[in-house]
Design a protein around this motif. Structure first.
Motif, PDB file in Angstrom:
ATOM      1  N   LEU A  28      38.154  18.291  54.972  1.00 23.41           N
ATOM      2  CA  LEU A  28      39.416  17.445  54.811  1.00 23.41           C
ATOM      3  C   LEU A  28      39.770  18.066  53.254  1.00 23.41           C
ATOM      4  O   LEU A  28      38.912  18.340  52.089  1.00 23.41           O
ATOM      5  CB  LEU A  28      38.472  15.743  54.437  1.00 23.41           C
ATOM      6  CG  LEU A  28      39.071  14.976  53.093  1.00 23.41           C
ATOM      7  CD1 LEU A  28      39.994  14.288  54.529  1.00 23.41           C
ATOM      8  CD2 LEU A  28      37.641  13.632  52.931  1.00 23.41           C
ATOM      9  N   LEU A  29      41.032  17.689  52.945  1.00 17.71           N
ATOM     10  CA  LEU A  29      41.144  18.039  51.770  1.00 17.71           C
ATOM     11  C   LEU A  29      42.141  17.088  50.771  1.00 17.71           C
ATOM     12  O   LEU A  29      42.807  15.942  51.074  1.00 17.71           O
ATOM     13  CB  LEU A  29      43.193  18.478  52.172  1.00 17.71           C
ATOM     14  CG  LEU A  29      42.931  20.013  53.207  1.00 17.71           C
ATOM     15  CD1 LEU A  29      44.270  20.518  53.804  1.00 17.71           C
ATOM     16  CD2 LEU A  29      41.443  21.005  53.067  1.00 17.71           C
ATOM     17  N   ARG A  69      38.281   4.884  54.347  1.00 18.04           N
ATOM     18  CA  ARG A  69      39.602   3.637  55.572  1.00 18.04           C
ATOM     19  C   ARG A  69      40.083   4.074  56.807  1.00 18.04           C
ATOM     20  O   ARG A  69      39.522   3.537  57.962  1.00 18.04           O
ATOM     21  CB  ARG A  69      39.798   2.621  54.457  1.00 18.04           C
ATOM     22  CG  ARG A  69      39.815   2.006  53.248  1.00 18.04           C
ATOM     23  CD  ARG A  69      40.266   0.707  53.029  1.00 18.04           C
ATOM     24  NE  ARG A  69      42.294   1.688  52.117  1.00 18.04           N
ATOM     25  CZ  ARG A  69      42.041   1.970  50.889  1.00 18.04           C
ATOM     26  NH1 ARG A  69      40.810   1.846  50.672  1.00 18.04           N
ATOM     27  NH2 ARG A  69      43.789   2.229  50.301  1.00 18.04           N
ATOM     28  N   GLN A  70      41.074   5.022  56.894  1.00 16.48           N
ATOM     29  CA  GLN A  70      41.676   5.653  57.544  1.00 16.48           C
ATOM     30  C   GLN A  70      40.220   6.508  58.427  1.00 16.48           C
ATOM     31  O   GLN A  70      40.566   6.255  60.523  1.00 16.48           O
ATOM     32  CB  GLN A  70      42.973   6.467  57.396  1.00 16.48           C
ATOM     33  CG  GLN A  70      43.695   5.805  56.330  1.00 16.48           C
ATOM     34  CD  GLN A  70      44.149   4.641  57.041  1.00 16.48           C
ATOM     35  OE1 GLN A  70      43.937   4.637  57.964  1.00 16.48           O
ATOM     36  NE2 GLN A  70      44.785   3.762  56.273  1.00 16.48           N
ATOM     37  N   ASN A  88      45.227   6.395  71.439  1.00 14.98           N
ATOM     38  CA  ASN A  88      44.879   5.151  70.185  1.00 14.98           C
ATOM     39  C   ASN A  88      44.455   5.411  69.360  1.00 14.98           C
ATOM     40  O   ASN A  88      45.853   4.930  68.438  1.00 14.98           O
ATOM     41  CB  ASN A  88      43.055   5.485  71.170  1.00 14.98           C
ATOM     42  CG  ASN A  88      42.302   4.213  71.595  1.00 14.98           C
ATOM     43  OD1 ASN A  88      42.861   3.127  71.649  1.00 14.98           O
ATOM     44  ND2 ASN A  88      40.974   4.862  72.040  1.00 14.98           N
ATOM     45  N   ILE A  89      45.694   6.682  69.516  1.00 17.38           N
ATOM     46  CA  ILE A  89      46.053   7.334  68.123  1.00 17.38           C
ATOM     47  C   ILE A  89      47.519   6.315  67.185  1.00 17.38           C
ATOM     48  O   ILE A  89      47.783   5.926  66.698  1.00 17.38           O
ATOM     49  CB  ILE A  89      46.308   9.021  68.233  1.00 17.38           C
ATOM     50  CG1 ILE A  89      44.799   9.250  67.996  1.00 17.38           C
ATOM     51  CG2 ILE A  89      46.896   9.434  66.824  1.00 17.38           C
ATOM     52  CD1 ILE A  89      45.205  11.494  68.925  1.00 17.38           C
ATOM     53  N   HIS A  90      48.560   6.709  68.760  1.00 19.22           N
ATOM     54  CA  HIS A  90      49.808   5.624  68.706  1.00 19.22           C
ATOM     55  C   HIS A  90      49.265   4.513  68.178  1.00 19.22           C
ATOM     56  O   HIS A  90      50.330   4.163  67.670  1.00 19.22           O
ATOM     57  CB  HIS A  90      50.580   5.724  70.425  1.00 19.22           C
ATOM     58  CG  HIS A  90      50.958   7.328  70.575  1.00 19.22           C
ATOM     59  ND1 HIS A  90      51.367   7.838  69.473  1.00 19.22           N
ATOM     60  CD2 HIS A  90      51.322   7.374  71.443  1.00 19.22           C
ATOM     61  CE1 HIS A  90      52.294   9.075  69.925  1.00 19.22           C
ATOM     62  NE2 HIS A  90      51.728   9.230  71.700  1.00 19.22           N
ATOM     63  N   LEU A 108      42.783  11.575  60.515  1.00 13.70           N
ATOM     64  CA  LEU A 108      42.860  11.792  61.816  1.00 13.70           C
ATOM     65  C   LEU A 108      42.536  13.913  62.016  1.00 13.70           C
ATOM     66  O   LEU A 108      41.916  13.799  62.918  1.00 13.70           O
ATOM     67  CB  LEU A 108      44.849  11.574  62.638  1.00 13.70           C
ATOM     68  CG  LEU A 108      44.460  11.995  64.039  1.00 13.70           C
ATOM     69  CD1 LEU A 108      43.325  11.311  65.052  1.00 13.70           C
ATOM     70  CD2 LEU A 108      45.705  11.571  64.636  1.00 13.70           C
ATOM     71  N   HIS A 109      43.370  13.940  61.051  1.00 10.28           N
ATOM     72  CA  HIS A 109      42.811  15.890  61.392  1.00 10.28           C
ATOM     73  C   HIS A 109      41.488  16.067  61.352  1.00 10.28           C
ATOM     74  O   HIS A 109      40.864  16.837  61.531  1.00 10.28           O
ATOM     75  CB  HIS A 109      44.183  15.978  60.190  1.00 10.28           C
ATOM     76  CG  HIS A 109      43.472  17.741  60.479  1.00 10.28           C
ATOM     77  ND1 HIS A 109      43.687  18.536  60.688  1.00 10.28           N
ATOM     78  CD2 HIS A 109      42.945  17.725  59.151  1.00 10.28           C
ATOM     79  CE1 HIS A 109      42.560  20.276  61.175  1.00 10.28           C
ATOM     80  NE2 HIS A 109      42.579  19.358  59.960  1.00 10.28           N
TER      81      HIS A 109
END
Length: 389
Positions: A28-29, A69-70, A88-90, A108-109
């Motif tokens: 995670l960046l 949150r995401q 689901n991503i869409h 997501l990444h």
């Protein structure tokens, strides 16, 4: 360290910087600073024409909250196997507000990376912040993501050398596990020529301070940076600096010179003579021969490097690692050229790939299409390398 410019603008949403180490591809960046406070290295293509700034701690915390949150949204739609379907991503993307899309992409990444155990603080010198600020960010990050096991960051030797030992220890205790430093060279003449902004002794001081604080240390070295003139000294003095530091990791990043960096102009004007792949291979032999008395892991984890299989631990793997560039130097010239081209096109990863007839055929076809000759092989392969910068 350069003038520090504190951002006084209103929070403008989740941010991410342009780069991270290859070893942090699944991390995670979290952007703590923008760009580089030094930004004068003649070989570096990153951050040129930009201004360094420190992001307010509250802005960084809001980024962490936003990505949290995401992450929760993405985790909520995983199936029984832990995967997130494209449909689901869409759906999630369609329901994501424009201001949250960058945080969603980062989340997501990270989720799809599989582990969700590591984070990296961007950009080039996160330790430019006060220790109390770094600790506050680390504490907030750990509170939101308690499953994180590793948090790492880039830092400059010049910056670390000015930090108090107790401040570095506090940062380590707050959760920073590893620091990545661009040592590049241990030769003062090379460091001065490329305007690195550090000396050999400063690199050693910083490296020792990092280890003393209980942090893992990853030092980057750049074969070829001394050019033809300083190649041997570059190898020997760099090895000597690392022997005095004993970092946890030594990471190899071969020099490539894209057209938009100052070193390119020097090369064009004849003030810098770029090493050939054969000369870099010999430099690696000299470098490895002079590493002594340390227990570092050596990694060659970048496509810029001719030998990806220089991967092991000292001292037990030293002779095996030495045999790799030595084997290349002992090859017939036509086989050397084949490997040079195939490696830079991603056809070969290791010297044993030359035994794979399909890979060899693909490399031979590429050589024919590129018109590779004895005279142009180094120029062509260098051009191929710059595609990755």
């Amino acid at each position: 360290m350069g003038k520090r410019c504190v951002d006084v603008e209103a929070y403008a949403g989740f941010e991410q910087g342009p780069i991270r180490p290859p070893s942090e591809a699944r991390s995670l960046l979290i952007r703590v600073t923008r760009n580089c406070p030094w930004n004068r290295c003649t070989f570096c293509p990153v951050y040129k024409g930009t201004k360094f700034s420190i992001r307010p701690v509250e802005h960084v915390k809001r980024d962490i909250d936003a990505v949290h949150r995401q992450v929760e949204r993405v985790l909520s739609v995983r199936d029984s196997s832990g995967r997130v379907s494209v449909s689901n991503i869409h759906t999630l993307w369609g329901d994501t507000a424009p201001d949250d899309q960058d945080a969603f992409s980062a989340a997501l990444h990270w989720v799809r990376s599989g582990r969700m155990k590591s984070a990296f603080l961007q950009d080039a010198n996160s330790l430019a912040l006060k220790a109390s600020q770094v600790v506050a960010i680390l504490n907030h990050l750990k509170s939101r993501f308690p499953m994180i096991e590793r948090i790492t960051s880039y830092a400059r030797s010049q910056t670390i050398a000015t930090k108090k030992d107790e401040d570095l220890k506090a940062i380590a205790e707050a959760g920073l596990n590893r620091i990545h430093i661009g040592l590049e060279s241990g030769c003062d003449d090379v460091l001065a020529r490329v305007r690195k902004g550090a000396t050999k002794e400063k690199h050693i001081t910083a490296g020792v301070k990092v280890k003393k604080a209980g942090l893992e240390l990853s030092e980057y070295v750049m074969p070829g940076l001394g050019g033809k003139e300083l190649s041997e000294r570059h190898a020997i003095e760099t090895a000597d600096a690392l022997n005095r530091i004993d970092p946890d990791f030594i990471r190899i990043r071969s020099l490539a010179i894209p057209p938009h960096v100052p070193l390119h102009q020097e090369a064009q004007e004849g003030r810098f003579s770029r090493c050939t792949d054969l000369e870099v291979a010999q430099e690696l032999v000299t470098f490895l021969e002079h590493l002594d008395g340390i227990t570092s892991a050596i990694r060659s984890d970048h496509i810029l490097n001719l030998f990806e299989d220089i991967d092991g631990r000292l001292p037990e793997d030293k002779q095996r690692l030495l045999e790799i560039p030595r084997a290349f130097l002992a090859m017939a010239p036509e086989k050397q050229r084949l490997f040079q081209v195939g490696r830079r096109l991603g056809i070969f990863r290791r010297l044993p790939d030359l035994k794979d007839s399909n890979r060899v055929s693909a490399a031979e076809d590429a050589m024919h299409q590129l018109g590779i000759t004895v005279e142009n092989v180094d120029e062509v392969t260098h051009s191929l390398m710059t595609r990755y910068l």
